[in-house]
Design an enzyme around this catalytic site. Structure first.
Site, mmCIF file in Angstrom:
data_model
loop_
_atom_site.group_PDB
_atom_site.id
_atom_site.type_symbol
_atom_site.label_atom_id
_atom_site.label_comp_id
_atom_site.label_asym_id
_atom_site.label_seq_id
_atom_site.Cartn_x
_atom_site.Cartn_y
_atom_site.Cartn_z
ATOM 1 N N LYS A 66 24.195 -4.000 -30.670
ATOM 2 C CA LYS A 66 25.288 -3.479 -30.180
ATOM 3 C C LYS A 66 24.784 -3.030 -28.681
ATOM 4 C CE LYS A 66 27.921 -1.997 -33.992
ATOM 5 N NZ LYS A 66 28.219 -0.748 -34.582
ATOM 6 N N GLU B 79 27.184 7.459 -27.161
ATOM 7 C CA GLU B 79 28.408 7.432 -26.732
ATOM 8 C C GLU B 79 29.229 8.554 -26.689
ATOM 9 O OE1 GLU B 79 30.583 4.209 -28.042
ATOM 10 O OE2 GLU B 79 29.304 2.807 -27.199
ATOM 11 N N HIS C 101 37.028 2.130 -42.400
ATOM 12 C CA HIS C 101 36.270 0.769 -41.705
ATOM 13 C C HIS C 101 36.602 -0.495 -42.430
ATOM 14 C CE1 HIS C 101 34.347 3.650 -39.088
ATOM 15 N NE2 HIS C 101 33.536 4.133 -40.108
ATOM 16 N N ARG D 177 31.713 -14.468 -35.464
ATOM 17 C CA ARG D 177 32.031 -15.256 -36.642
ATOM 18 C C ARG D 177 33.749 -15.347 -36.540
ATOM 19 N NH1 ARG D 177 31.885 -9.784 -38.269
ATOM 20 N NH2 ARG D 177 33.996 -9.047 -38.832
HETATM 21 C C1 MV4 Z 1 33.887 4.688 -31.634
HETATM 22 C C2 MV4 Z 1 34.862 5.757 -32.011
HETATM 23 C C3 MV4 Z 1 35.035 6.701 -30.950
HETATM 24 N N1 MV4 Z 1 34.397 6.923 -29.939
HETATM 25 N N2 MV4 Z 1 33.131 4.970 -30.481
HETATM 26 C C4 MV4 Z 1 33.870 2.502 -35.957
HETATM 27 C C5 MV4 Z 1 32.973 1.356 -36.312
HETATM 28 C C6 MV4 Z 1 32.418 0.609 -35.171
HETATM 29 N N3 MV4 Z 1 33.229 -0.723 -34.687
HETATM 30 C C7 MV4 Z 1 33.170 1.486 -33.948
HETATM 31 N N4 MV4 Z 1 33.771 2.722 -34.574
HETATM 32 C C8 MV4 Z 1 34.083 3.560 -33.514
HETATM 33 N N5 MV4 Z 1 33.365 3.962 -32.477
HETATM 34 C C9 MV4 Z 1 33.557 5.971 -29.802
HETATM 35 N N6 MV4 Z 1 32.555 6.126 -28.761
HETATM 36 C C10 MV4 Z 1 35.685 5.744 -33.094
HETATM 37 C C11 MV4 Z 1 35.295 4.563 -33.795
HETATM 38 C C12 MV4 Z 1 36.012 4.608 -35.282
HETATM 39 C C13 MV4 Z 1 36.782 3.583 -35.395
HETATM 40 C C14 MV4 Z 1 36.702 2.323 -34.684
HETATM 41 C C15 MV4 Z 1 37.664 1.219 -34.958
HETATM 42 C C16 MV4 Z 1 38.325 1.046 -35.944
HETATM 43 C C17 MV4 Z 1 38.373 2.283 -36.986
HETATM 44 C C18 MV4 Z 1 37.687 3.540 -36.703
HETATM 45 C C19 MV4 Z 1 37.604 4.366 -37.587
HETATM 46 C C20 MV4 Z 1 36.699 5.516 -37.406
HETATM 47 C C21 MV4 Z 1 36.067 5.431 -36.085
#
Ligand code: MV4
Length: 451
Positions: free
Chosen positions: A116, A200, A235, A292
């Site tokens: 990432k 972040e 997730h 993917r």
């Molecule tokens: C975040 C966020 C808030 N702020 N990054 C969750 C897994 C990964 N794909 C990234 N994720 C998140 N990153 C920042 N800077 C909140 C999440 C997150 C989230 C993101 C997408 C879909 C569902 C989620 C559920 C909880 C937290």
């Protein structure tokens, strides 16, 4: 073009790939574990090859056994599906070194975007907006605190090798950050054998919107618009749709163009997805690339009319994309519900076992992707998804009406499924109005206020 493809996966996606190959006149061999022996979808391939006992580590994740199956089958390419080995760049490398084509990106771009922190660096170079943060790995707690003061609390510690939310820690103050930093590092080290973390700014109730990409080996990359995947629980996505509700056209255009720039900067080919978080003001921030084909790809197939699995196979065989960006038109509204063998009333506990009754919905605007038939036994060893229920209509309101109808038609007995939860979602006003974000499921169903 390939003559024979080895399908290195199981269940719904294995069947989806078998069907695409049949449409293209390509023979298939599908691998299976002892837990999947006799599964009806296996008979739709030209050949099925047992690769080992039920545990994934001894079958669907076992690289030597899959390579051996490809040799026995006389395949010229391997499709990894999703999950299992699909994002493993070492697997892609071994597949190609063994004389087969890997139906996916180059191992170099898989490696670049699989991390990432590296993916974020590529995004910045391509002028794609990223979440403000440490712009690189954190060396110490002191460094973490310095960045947190710069961007302001709350902050999020993320594992560079992470995915699906693993190795993430929210910190609201310096005390939480010191602890979160160590916890995230330890969790990442245990899960990925790589304890690298970065920081972040934590976005409040973001939406998750992703852009589908497709590239060939000649440097052409197009986007196939976006999917809103905000409806998730821990997730695990539950509902995906396109277009993303209330997304202004200008933001959509900029986000899709940004995704294409990123793919070109990573010399990316085959199918991929660029994930963004959207804040309340519709600012978008790149977070990661999925190298993917994804579970929710049929949403995009419905709104664009493009068969993504077929395209994956063609570009893997070296063909140029047969269309340009302006040929791709987004039409209508598509929504997908993931039907999982889980009990929503018992904290989504897996509900494996014999399916005694199985009646699948149909009619105008309905697509069901599934490997399940009546009398199928859901094994307890793997992912719990048993079907993807999709609807496609001219407008979102009509798509929601068709989804309600389809959910009502869907009869499953013998196991518990997520169907009742989907019925609740599609009867919730906020969802119907398109007011969705990544905290919707928790807020609405799991910790409703006042309960
Ligand atoms: C975040 C966020 C808030 N702020 N990054 C969750 C897994 C990964 N794909 C990234 N994720 C998140 N990153 C920042 N800077 C909140 C999440 C997150 C989230 C993101 C997408 C879909 C569902 C989620 C559920 C909880 C937290």
């Amino acid at each position: 073009m390939f003559q024979r493809v080895l399908v290195a996966n199981r269940g719904e996606i294995a069947l989806r790939v078998i069907r695409a190959c049949r449409d293209l006149g390509i023979e298939t061999a599908v691998v299976y574990s002892e837990a999947d022996r006799g599964a009806p979808y296996l008979a739709l391939a030209d050949r099925a090859i047992c690769i080992g006992p039920p545990p994934s580590a001894d079958s669907y994740l076992n690289i030597p056994r899959i390579i051996a199956a490809a040799e026995i089958a006389g395949a010229d390419a391997i499709h990894p599906g999703f999950g299992f080995l699909s994002e493993n760049s070492r697997f892609a490398h071994i597949v190609r070194e063994s004389g087969f084509e890997f139906i996916g990106p180059s191992e170099q771009s898989m490696e670049a975007v699989g991390n990432k922190d590296k993916a974020k660096a590529i995004a910045k170079k391509a002028k794609v907006p990223t979440v403000p943060g440490s712009d690189g790995l954190l060396g110490s707690v002191e460094e973490a605190i310095r960045f947190a003061r710069q961007v302001g609390f709350p902050v999020l510690i993320k594992a560079a090798a992470g995915g699906g939310g693993r190795g993430m820690r929210v910190a609201r103050d310096e005390g939480e950050l010191a602890k979160g930093f160590e916890d995230a590092k330890r969790e990442a080290e245990a899960a990925f054998k790589d304890g690298s973390v970065f920081l972040e700014k934590y976005l409040d109730q973001p939406r998750h919107v992703e852009v589908q990409l497709l590239g060939d080996k000649h440097g052409n990359v197009v986007h196939l618009f976006e999917r809103d995947c905000s409806l998730q629980r821990r997730h695990q996505k539950l509902v995906e749709e396109s277009p993303s509700p209330h997304l202004p056209d200008k933001v959509r255009r900029e986000m899709c163009d940004a995704a294409v720039r990123l793919a070109k900067a990573a010399e990316y080919y085959n199918a991929g997805t660029c994930e963004f978080l959207l804040d309340k003001d519709n600012n978008f921030y790149f977070i990661e690339v999925n190298a993917r084909i994804q579970v929710e790809h049929p949403v995009t197939e419905l709104v664009t009319g493009i068969d993504l699995i077929r395209q994956q196979i063609r570009v893997a065989a070296g063909e140029k994309l047969g269309f340009s960006q302006r040929d791709i038109v987004h039409r209508g509204s598509a929504i997908e519900c993931r039907i999982n063998a889980e009990d929503p009333a018992k904290d989504f506990r897996p509900s494996a076992g014999l399916i005694t009754k199985w009646q699948v919905p149909g009619g105008p605007g309905v697509r069901v992707d599934t490997h399940v038939v009546p009398g199928y036994r859901v094994p307890s060893n793997y992912d719990s998804m048993v079907a993807k229920l999709l609807v496609f209509q001219p407008t979102r309101a009509e798509a929601i009406a068709t989804m309600r109808r389809a959910l009502r038609e869907f009869v499953v007995e013998g196991i518990q499924t997520t169907i009742p939860l989907h019925q609740q979602i599609f009867n919730t006003q906020a969802f119907v109005e398109g007011k969705v974000d990544t905290t919707f499921i928790e807020r609405t169903f799991l910790h409703p206020k006042g309960k």
